[in-house]
Design a protein around this motif. Structure first.
Motif, mmCIF file in Angstrom:
data_model
loop_
_atom_site.group_PDB
_atom_site.id
_atom_site.type_symbol
_atom_site.label_atom_id
_atom_site.label_comp_id
_atom_site.label_asym_id
_atom_site.label_seq_id
_atom_site.Cartn_x
_atom_site.Cartn_y
_atom_site.Cartn_z
ATOM 1 N N PRO A 176 0.458 -1.182 0.022
ATOM 2 C CA PRO A 176 -0.080 -0.097 0.284
ATOM 3 C C PRO A 176 0.910 1.289 -0.281
ATOM 4 C CG PRO A 176 -0.096 -1.002 2.513
ATOM 5 C CD PRO A 176 0.883 -1.576 1.595
ATOM 6 N N SER A 177 0.610 2.667 -0.433
ATOM 7 C CA SER A 177 1.069 3.080 -1.104
ATOM 8 C C SER A 177 0.469 4.452 -0.278
ATOM 9 C CB SER A 177 1.109 4.492 -1.914
ATOM 10 O OG SER A 177 1.214 5.646 -2.606
ATOM 11 N N HIS A 178 0.658 4.979 1.020
ATOM 12 C CA HIS A 178 -0.231 6.172 1.834
ATOM 13 C C HIS A 178 -0.633 7.645 0.979
ATOM 14 C CE1 HIS A 178 0.444 3.416 5.256
ATOM 15 N NE2 HIS A 178 1.794 3.995 5.557
ATOM 16 N N ALA A 179 -0.936 7.841 -0.360
ATOM 17 C CA ALA A 179 -0.503 9.064 -1.017
ATOM 18 C C ALA A 179 -1.506 8.601 -1.963
ATOM 19 C CB ALA A 179 0.463 9.750 -1.964
ATOM 20 N N GLN A 180 -1.732 7.313 -2.366
ATOM 21 C CA GLN A 180 -2.416 7.387 -3.902
ATOM 22 C C GLN A 180 -2.516 5.791 -4.212
ATOM 23 O OE1 GLN A 180 -0.181 8.729 -7.045
ATOM 24 N NE2 GLN A 180 -0.857 10.957 -7.325
ATOM 25 N N GLY A 181 -2.448 4.731 -3.280
ATOM 26 C CA GLY A 181 -2.788 3.693 -2.818
ATOM 27 C C GLY A 181 -1.682 2.978 -3.909
ATOM 28 N N PHE A 182 -2.588 2.292 -4.748
ATOM 29 C CA PHE A 182 -1.951 1.230 -5.613
ATOM 30 C C PHE A 182 -1.326 1.894 -6.641
ATOM 31 C CE2 PHE A 182 -1.867 -2.212 -2.504
ATOM 32 C CZ PHE A 182 -3.541 -1.951 -2.130
ATOM 33 N N SER A 183 0.248 3.185 -6.792
ATOM 34 C CA SER A 183 -0.147 3.956 -7.896
ATOM 35 C C SER A 183 0.721 3.202 -9.199
ATOM 36 C CB SER A 183 0.431 5.224 -7.672
ATOM 37 O OG SER A 183 2.184 4.762 -7.065
ATOM 38 N N LYS A 184 0.789 1.945 -8.551
ATOM 39 C CA LYS A 184 2.257 1.299 -9.596
ATOM 40 C C LYS A 184 1.627 0.430 -10.124
ATOM 41 C CE LYS A 184 6.856 2.944 -7.654
ATOM 42 N NZ LYS A 184 7.846 2.536 -6.857
ATOM 43 N N ALA A 185 1.517 0.161 -11.918
ATOM 44 C CA ALA A 185 1.258 -0.679 -12.046
ATOM 45 C C ALA A 185 1.721 -2.239 -11.592
ATOM 46 C CB ALA A 185 1.288 -0.958 -13.867
ATOM 47 N N TYR A 186 1.380 -3.716 -12.405
ATOM 48 C CA TYR A 186 1.922 -5.080 -11.465
ATOM 49 C C TYR A 186 3.266 -5.067 -12.295
ATOM 50 C CZ TYR A 186 2.691 -9.510 -11.994
ATOM 51 O OH TYR A 186 3.392 -10.900 -11.732
ATOM 52 N N ARG A 187 4.027 -5.086 -11.702
ATOM 53 C CA ARG A 187 5.560 -5.377 -12.320
ATOM 54 C C ARG A 187 6.238 -7.153 -11.935
ATOM 55 N NH1 ARG A 187 4.185 -2.763 -15.497
ATOM 56 N NH2 ARG A 187 5.383 -1.151 -16.338
ATOM 57 N N VAL A 188 7.141 -7.823 -12.556
ATOM 58 C CA VAL A 188 7.345 -9.188 -11.708
ATOM 59 C C VAL A 188 8.887 -8.450 -11.358
ATOM 60 C CG1 VAL A 188 8.396 -11.273 -12.598
ATOM 61 C CG2 VAL A 188 6.556 -10.305 -13.902
ATOM 62 N N GLU A 189 9.127 -9.720 -10.256
ATOM 63 C CA GLU A 189 10.174 -9.365 -9.050
ATOM 64 C C GLU A 189 11.687 -9.528 -10.015
ATOM 65 O OE1 GLU A 189 7.781 -9.195 -5.408
ATOM 66 O OE2 GLU A 189 9.106 -7.984 -4.682
ATOM 67 N N GLN A 190 10.648 -11.456 -9.600
ATOM 68 C CA GLN A 190 12.367 -11.670 -10.103
ATOM 69 C C GLN A 190 12.454 -12.290 -11.454
ATOM 70 O OE1 GLN A 190 15.102 -13.470 -10.245
ATOM 71 N NE2 GLN A 190 14.915 -14.060 -8.125
ATOM 72 N N PRO A 191 13.869 -11.557 -12.340
ATOM 73 C CA PRO A 191 12.868 -11.488 -13.432
ATOM 74 C C PRO A 191 13.721 -13.087 -14.256
ATOM 75 C CG PRO A 191 15.513 -10.852 -12.722
ATOM 76 C CD PRO A 191 14.562 -11.037 -11.390
ATOM 77 N N LEU A 192 14.103 -14.074 -13.059
ATOM 78 C CA LEU A 192 14.925 -15.501 -13.846
ATOM 79 C C LEU A 192 13.195 -16.613 -13.845
ATOM 80 C CD1 LEU A 192 17.492 -16.499 -11.438
ATOM 81 C CD2 LEU A 192 17.302 -15.699 -14.338
ATOM 82 N N VAL A 193 11.684 -16.023 -13.065
ATOM 83 C CA VAL A 193 10.808 -16.863 -13.496
ATOM 84 C C VAL A 193 9.664 -15.484 -13.662
ATOM 85 C CG1 VAL A 193 9.590 -18.591 -12.516
ATOM 86 C CG2 VAL A 193 11.839 -18.566 -12.284
ATOM 87 N N ARG A 194 8.979 -16.442 -14.246
ATOM 88 C CA ARG A 194 7.836 -15.088 -15.020
ATOM 89 C C ARG A 194 6.544 -16.415 -15.601
ATOM 90 N NH1 ARG A 194 8.989 -13.100 -20.712
ATOM 91 N NH2 ARG A 194 8.826 -15.277 -22.755
ATOM 92 N N LEU A 195 5.304 -15.183 -15.530
ATOM 93 C CA LEU A 195 4.197 -16.058 -15.754
ATOM 94 C C LEU A 195 3.575 -15.197 -17.645
ATOM 95 C CD1 LEU A 195 2.238 -16.489 -12.501
ATOM 96 C CD2 LEU A 195 4.063 -17.548 -13.034
ATOM 97 N N GLU A 205 -1.997 -15.729 -11.905
ATOM 98 C CA GLU A 205 -1.596 -17.225 -13.136
ATOM 99 C C GLU A 205 -1.085 -16.854 -14.012
ATOM 100 O OE1 GLU A 205 -6.673 -17.409 -13.465
ATOM 101 O OE2 GLU A 205 -6.144 -16.671 -15.474
ATOM 102 N N GLY A 206 -0.571 -17.668 -15.016
ATOM 103 C CA GLY A 206 -0.207 -18.564 -16.228
ATOM 104 C C GLY A 206 0.722 -19.084 -16.016
ATOM 105 N N ARG A 207 1.316 -19.637 -17.435
ATOM 106 C CA ARG A 207 2.449 -20.700 -17.697
ATOM 107 C C ARG A 207 2.916 -20.016 -17.015
ATOM 108 N NH1 ARG A 207 1.751 -19.473 -22.442
ATOM 109 N NH2 ARG A 207 3.554 -18.207 -22.910
ATOM 110 N N VAL A 208 4.882 -21.183 -16.879
ATOM 111 C CA VAL A 208 5.345 -20.988 -16.160
ATOM 112 C C VAL A 208 7.018 -21.651 -17.237
ATOM 113 C CG1 VAL A 208 7.226 -21.292 -14.235
ATOM 114 C CG2 VAL A 208 4.739 -21.851 -14.165
ATOM 115 N N GLU A 209 7.505 -19.528 -16.447
ATOM 116 C CA GLU A 209 8.803 -19.574 -17.967
ATOM 117 C C GLU A 209 9.747 -19.254 -17.224
ATOM 118 O OE1 GLU A 209 6.246 -18.715 -21.615
ATOM 119 O OE2 GLU A 209 7.789 -17.282 -20.773
ATOM 120 N N VAL A 210 11.248 -19.916 -17.781
ATOM 121 C CA VAL A 210 12.192 -19.478 -16.555
ATOM 122 C C VAL A 210 13.477 -19.399 -17.708
ATOM 123 C CG1 VAL A 210 14.116 -20.902 -15.594
ATOM 124 C CG2 VAL A 210 10.987 -22.005 -15.318
ATOM 125 N N LEU A 211 14.436 -18.527 -17.460
ATOM 126 C CA LEU A 211 15.284 -18.059 -18.118
ATOM 127 C C LEU A 211 16.612 -19.250 -18.026
ATOM 128 C CD1 LEU A 211 16.187 -15.222 -19.771
ATOM 129 C CD2 LEU A 211 16.744 -14.218 -18.224
#
Length: 748
Positions: A286-305, A313-319
């Motif tokens: 949570p952001s106290h100023a504007q709530g959820f101002s940032k769009a969704y971003r994957v945190e770990q670049p080695l795995v993604r959906l 949800e999604g297909r699991v892909e690995v780098l």
């Protein structure tokens, strides 16, 4: 007066219902009935399915599939607290068990209260192997008021409490916080919410609870606050403790702890009610100023959906070695899926999906026979069989993760549609100090914006975006425009996170009939270009202008061709392209069949204005040459084994690309080129963009761009290092060019 038969039938029905209720309510079994305990184990993808295992005589064992039936499966599921069985599976679908095979040739009527009451060969009498272990899939619905009765003394039984029976109750100072991350843990038992004594509570228990509610981790809380509150409030404790190891996907996998002696106010005298404090993933912090101002971003670049309709949800892909690849579903289970979910900032896994259920990937299959303990920080730390071969993309693994309850669906609705998946978009916005429903201005409204709406409502993918909605009469009181200038990148979780005008509304056409609308779909196509085909088929051709008149009319040549004489030549960079549909729905042109435009010169119909863009770029991104391909013929050139072609362009036939098929544009087709007549020798980047205007909705736009390195010496051309650009520049282009629209003020 009804006939006597009717009365008898009604009486018999009432007697059956009474008998069934008695059977479910009476906790005593007939004398001599063996005392057993059941659990669902093995390589399961959901907590309500698995291999049937029986605890008898101090030992866990399995059940043979001989003579097993749906009636026996119903008995198993009801004994575990579920309403009924959905199906059962023979031949060790959930893996081979170990130890004894306790039951064989099981015959149940379906009314038994325990599997021990069903007829069988007797405990331990079997000629089966573990390759015949039976499994069941139970309904997700639980028996109302079902209370687990402990029959064992060594606490090996599972905790039969469903997610709906557990809640995190925030204290008053935390109740407005979204998401709710901290509060008392309460279990609903006997229609009342009860607290759990914290004397046996561990961090591993909190880890499991947080995972169920969409949070990847847990942390300590301020005990002073809760000690003060505990003294003021009346407590109502649950009669059991909980014992989790920490790698369970939900509370269903945990064991019961010691029984708690309920002594009114004296219960848990040396302890306090359990409090959990969860850590949200970055996308939900949570952001106290504007709530959820940032769009969704994957945190770990080695795995993604990829390919999922909703967040988490999604297909699991690995780098691996700079190349994205998929994971084979062999041995894929909830433990491995939960590692993926937590790694990406979600909670534990709701489902571990197999068989390419969320679409098939491209490229290599990097991991097979994955085995995780559940505590790994990344899927890449789990063991997998490096030598296992033979997996195809039909076996791509996928996940559905628990995500925090954000309340996003409460601030957006679809109105006036024929079904819940379509309608005019209406937003809850603040106006003159109060919250009112209103419409969204449709100026520049497109598929990307519609995608965000469908995601926010949990309705899947966008099917269409509408700039007129007069045929969907919504609530008249919500006709006024409350949101304008909406520009989305496609990664946002809510429409409010997109760029928009804020309070400075600007909508010349107004709302009402011109309000924005959407239609959503649970599935979508996904087009991917085969980069290797492009790389292997590239060549140069010098072609006389007099046979390029049709191509010139379709603007497939560079601007200098307009002044060229019919006897001059154009130098064309030619190549083939093979476009696969890896989604879950056929790719169809947006325009209706009767609105396709006939082109007399080429003697074919155009179903899309532009289907692909071909560009030759300098290293700084400047276009030095370009081309495009109108989709005069979208058809199934070839399909995977077992899939029939559905689309053929001949005789004004239906156009499209079937799931599992591909459309090949051969190098010798008109406009399948870039005019490089005016290009000077040098090194360049060759780029192909599919569906560049987002005319047709897809499950994943980020794989629609392909790039190659290109060297031209004035006589020959070399194309090499072709690859799919997953961090799509087309989305960034679409996003940034809209930000800098002159004279417009935007807010995020």
């Amino acid at each position: 007066m009804p006939p006597p038969c009717s009365l008898l039938c009604r009486l018999a029905t009432l007697l059956c219902v009474w008998a069934l209720c008695q059977a479910q309510s009476d906790t005593k079994l007939p004398p001599g009935t063996p005392i057993i305990q059941l659990r669902l184990a093995g390589d399961k993808h959901k907590h309500y399915e698995g291999r049937v295992e029986v605890y008898y005589n101090g030992e866990w064992g399995t059940v043979c599939d001989d003579d097993f039936s749906i009636h026996a499966a119903n008995v198993v599921c009801r004994e575990l607290g579920y309403v009924e069985a959905v199906s059962w599976s023979p031949s060790s679908k959930y893996g081979k068990g170990e130890g004894r095979i306790w039951l064989d040739n099981v015959h149940c009527s379906g009314l038994e209260r325990t599997l021990a009451q069903c007829e069988s060969n007797g405990f331990g009498v079997s000629d089966c192997k573990h390759s015949e272990d039976v499994g069941v899939v139970c309904s997700q619905r639980r028996i109302a008021g079902f209370k687990f009765i402990s029959t064992l003394t060594d606490n090996v039984e599972s905790l039969n409490v469903q997610v709906e029976d557990v809640r995190i109750r925030a204290i008053s100072s935390q109740r407005k916080r979204v998401p709710m991350t901290e509060g008392y843990l309460e279990v609903k038992d006997g229609g009342k919410w009860r607290q759990i004594c914290d004397l046996e509570w561990t961090e591993m228990n909190s880890r499991v609870i947080c995972g169920m509610y969409g949070f990847p981790g847990e942390k300590r809380y301020n005990t002073k606050v809760y000690k003060l509150l505990s003294k003021r409030r009346k407590k109502n404790y649950w009669g059991f403790g909980v014992n989790c190891t920490g790698n369970e996907a939900s509370l269903h996998g945990c064991k019961l702890g010691h029984k708690v002696e309920l002594r009114g106010n004296a219960t848990c005298e040396k302890g306090l009610p359990v409090v959990v404090n969860c850590v949200p993933g970055r996308a939900f912090a949570p952001s106290h100023a504007q709530g959820f101002s940032k769009a969704y971003r994957v945190e770990q670049p080695l795995v993604r959906l990829r390919g999922g309709a909703n967040i988490g949800e999604g297909r699991v892909e690995v780098l691996k070695n700079g190349e994205w690849g998929t994971v084979c579903d062999d041995s894929w289970n909830l433990e491995a899926a939960t590692v993926v979910c937590r790694e990406l900032g979600f909670g534990s896994a709701k489902e571990a999906l197999a068989g390419g259920k969320l679409g098939q990937g491209m490229g290599p299959v990097h991991m097979n026979e994955v085995k995780c303990s559940g505590f790994e920080k990344s899927l890449t730390e789990c063991y997998f069989n490096r030598d296992a071969l033979g997996c195809s993309h039909e076996e791509d693994a996928a996940v559905r993760c628990n995500v925090p309850a954000m309340g996003f669906q409460n601030r957006l609705r679809l109105s006036g549609g024929r079904n819940p998946f379509e309608g005019r978009v209406e937003v809850l916005a603040e106006k003159n100090g109060s919250l009112v429903w209103g419409t969204v201005c449709s100026d520049s409204w497109g598929t990307i914006e519609a995608t965000v709406v469908c995601r926010q409502l949990g309705l899947g993918f966008a099917n269409n975006a509408f700039q007129e909605t007069w045929y969907w009469p919504g609530d008249v009181s919500a006709d006024d425009v409350v949101m304008s200038g909406v520009r989305c990148s496609g990664t946002e979780m809510t429409l409010a996170q997109c760029l928009h005008h804020g309070k400075h509304l600007d909508c010349p056409r107004g709302g009402g009939r011109f309000a924005a609308g959407v239609s959503c779909s649970e599935t979508a196509p996904d087009l991917v270009l085969n980069a290797q085909v492009v790389e292997h088929t590239t060549y140069l051709e010098d072609r006389p202008m007099y046979i390029l008149q049709c191509a010139n009319e379709e603007h497939c040549l560079s601007s200098s061709a307009a002044a060229a004489t019919s006897s001059s030549y154009r130098r064309l960079l030619r190549f083939s392209s093979q476009i696969h549909n890896n989604g879950l729905t056929d790719f169809r042109p947006r325009a209706a069949h009767n609105s396709w435009i006939w082109h007399e010169c080429h003697r074919h119909y155009h179903s899309m204005e532009v289907f692909t863009h071909y560009d030759l770029l300098s290293f700084n991104g400047t276009k030095v040459a370009e081309g495009h391909k109108a989709s005069f013929c979208l058809e199934d050139t070839q399909c995977e084994e077992g899939i029939e072609k559905r689309y053929e362009c001949a005789n004004f036939g239906q156009q499209g690309i079937t799931v599992g098929c591909w459309d090949t544009y051969r190098h010798d087709i008109d406009c399948q080129w870039i005019d490089v007549t005016d290009v000077v020798p040098g090194d360049y980047i060759f780029q192909v963009v599919i569906n560049p205007n987002f005319e047709v909705a897809e499950s994943d736009y980020t794989n629609n761009v392909m790039k190659c390195r290109c060297r031209y010496d004035g006589h020959r051309i070399w194309m090499y290092n072709c690859y799919i650009v997953y961090f799509s520049s087309q989305l960034i282009e679409h996003f940034t060019c809209l930000i800098y629209t002159l004279g417009t003020t935007y807010t995020t």
